[in-house]
Design a protein around this motif. Sequence first.
Motif, PDB file in Angstrom:
ATOM      1  N   THR A   1      57.640  82.229  98.126  1.00 24.00           N
ATOM      2  CA  THR A   1      58.903  81.674  97.631  1.00 24.00           C
ATOM      3  C   THR A   1      59.403  82.451  96.420  1.00 24.00           C
ATOM      4  O   THR A   1      60.599  82.738  96.302  1.00 24.00           O
ATOM      5  N   HIS A   2      58.500  82.807  95.510  1.00 24.85           N
ATOM      6  CA  HIS A   2      58.914  83.543  94.312  1.00 24.85           C
ATOM      7  C   HIS A   2      59.389  84.952  94.663  1.00 24.85           C
ATOM      8  O   HIS A   2      60.376  85.439  94.082  1.00 24.85           O
ATOM      9  N   VAL A   3      58.720  85.594  95.590  1.00 21.64           N
ATOM     10  CA  VAL A   3      59.046  86.994  95.911  1.00 21.64           C
ATOM     11  C   VAL A   3      60.242  87.095  96.848  1.00 21.64           C
ATOM     12  O   VAL A   3      61.183  87.860  96.608  1.00 21.64           O
ATOM     13  N   TRP A   4      60.226  86.315  97.941  1.00 22.81           N
ATOM     14  CA  TRP A   4      61.262  86.461  98.967  1.00 22.81           C
ATOM     15  C   TRP A   4      62.349  85.385  98.884  1.00 22.81           C
ATOM     16  O   TRP A   4      63.413  85.551  99.457  1.00 22.81           O
ATOM     17  N   GLY A   5      62.068  84.253  98.204  1.00 18.62           N
ATOM     18  CA  GLY A   5      63.058  83.191  98.092  1.00 18.62           C
ATOM     19  C   GLY A   5      62.854  82.091  99.117  1.00 18.62           C
ATOM     20  O   GLY A   5      62.082  82.220 100.074  1.00 18.62           O
ATOM     21  N   PHE A   6      63.590  80.979  98.912  1.00 18.77           N
ATOM     22  CA  PHE A   6      63.447  79.809  99.772  1.00 18.77           C
ATOM     23  C   PHE A   6      63.987  80.049 101.184  1.00 18.77           C
ATOM     24  O   PHE A   6      63.584  79.379 102.130  1.00 18.77           O
ATOM     25  N   ASP A   7      64.907  80.989 101.330  1.00 19.68           N
ATOM     26  CA  ASP A   7      65.617  81.153 102.599  1.00 19.68           C
ATOM     27  C   ASP A   7      64.857  81.979 103.632  1.00 19.68           C
ATOM     28  O   ASP A   7      65.328  82.142 104.760  1.00 19.68           O
ATOM     29  N   TYR A   8      63.708  82.514 103.254  1.00 20.08           N
ATOM     30  CA  TYR A   8      62.967  83.390 104.169  1.00 20.08           C
ATOM     31  C   TYR A   8      61.642  82.740 104.572  1.00 20.08           C
ATOM     32  O   TYR A   8      60.969  82.106 103.762  1.00 20.08           O
ATOM     33  N   THR A   9      61.286  82.910 105.847  1.00 15.05           N
ATOM     34  CA  THR A   9      59.983  82.481 106.336  1.00 15.05           C
ATOM     35  C   THR A   9      59.066  83.701 106.327  1.00 15.05           C
ATOM     36  O   THR A   9      59.313  84.673 107.054  1.00 15.05           O
ATOM     37  N   VAL A  10      58.041  83.649 105.491  1.00 13.31           N
ATOM     38  CA  VAL A  10      57.163  84.800 105.298  1.00 13.31           C
ATOM     39  C   VAL A  10      55.741  84.395 105.684  1.00 13.31           C
ATOM     40  O   VAL A  10      55.239  83.357 105.245  1.00 13.31           O
ATOM     41  N   SER A  11      55.076  85.198 106.488  1.00 12.96           N
ATOM     42  CA  SER A  11      53.715  84.882 106.932  1.00 12.96           C
ATOM     43  C   SER A  11      52.704  85.159 105.821  1.00 12.96           C
ATOM     44  O   SER A  11      52.958  85.945 104.904  1.00 12.96           O
ATOM     45  N   ASN A  12      51.547  84.510 105.932  1.00 12.36           N
ATOM     46  CA  ASN A  12      50.449  84.777 104.997  1.00 12.36           C
ATOM     47  C   ASN A  12      50.023  86.241 105.061  1.00 12.36           C
ATOM     48  O   ASN A  12      49.630  86.825 104.046  1.00 12.36           O
ATOM     49  N   ASN A  13      50.108  86.837 106.239  1.00 16.35           N
ATOM     50  CA  ASN A  13      49.724  88.244 106.384  1.00 16.35           C
ATOM     51  C   ASN A  13      50.631  89.153 105.555  1.00 16.35           C
ATOM     52  O   ASN A  13      50.165  90.160 105.003  1.00 16.35           O
ATOM     53  N   SER A  14      51.911  88.817 105.470  1.00 16.51           N
ATOM     54  CA  SER A  14      52.837  89.618 104.661  1.00 16.51           C
ATOM     55  C   SER A  14      52.484  89.515 103.184  1.00 16.51           C
ATOM     56  O   SER A  14      52.531  90.510 102.451  1.00 16.51           O
TER      57      SER A  14
END
Length: 223
Positions: free
Chosen positions: A176-189
């Motif tokens: 959330t801090h790096v990509w923001g609330f609007d992005y779904t980011v995997s744990n692998n990323s």
Amino acid sequence: MKLLVVEDDDRLRRNISHILQKERYQVIQVATAEEALDYLAVEDVDLLLLDWMLPMMSGVTLCKTVRQQNFQGAILMLTAKGEAEDIVEALDVGADDYLTKPFKLEELLARVRALLRRAHKTVEQTITIEELTLHKDRRQFFYQQKPITLTKNEYLLLEFLFLHKGQIVSHEQIATHVWGFDYTVSNNSVDALLKLVRKKIDTPSAPSRIENIRGLGFKMRNS
């Protein structure tokens, strides 16, 4: 300046937020201590306006909790309690000032301006963990006083860990801090980004400066 208003009275919360927004402050409003903690886990605020009588968790407990979590912003306690011992209790757990209900909105604004001036003068601009130093004003990391070259996302990840030094942060909080609330980011990323950062700040044959807390998340190693 970003302000977080924590007040369970809907009408009062909206009125306070409205008058603050008219003064061009960025205002976030929540009704419970739990919502406040969730927000503060991923975002920084300059001032916390905190009602004493909150449901589930009191404002005093919330104040004490965020100070223990190294919250550096100012805290203004809003309270219907006017006894000296109550005021002392609020100040002892970390409040910077208090305002007794009912109050005039003009007085609230004056207290907010005073606290923000004071906080702006005393805000910690550098955070050091062992040989690594974050200069927040320059948005730059240094190792043994030499600058470290980081990408935007690498900087944001390491900044988040430094701002929460001593605390465990999860994959989700980092994302959330790096990509923001609007992005779904995997744990692998997140793990891949952590690996890149570790390559730039770790010493060969020594434990990683970013500690993996199994099943919980990560924190900066401080020893």
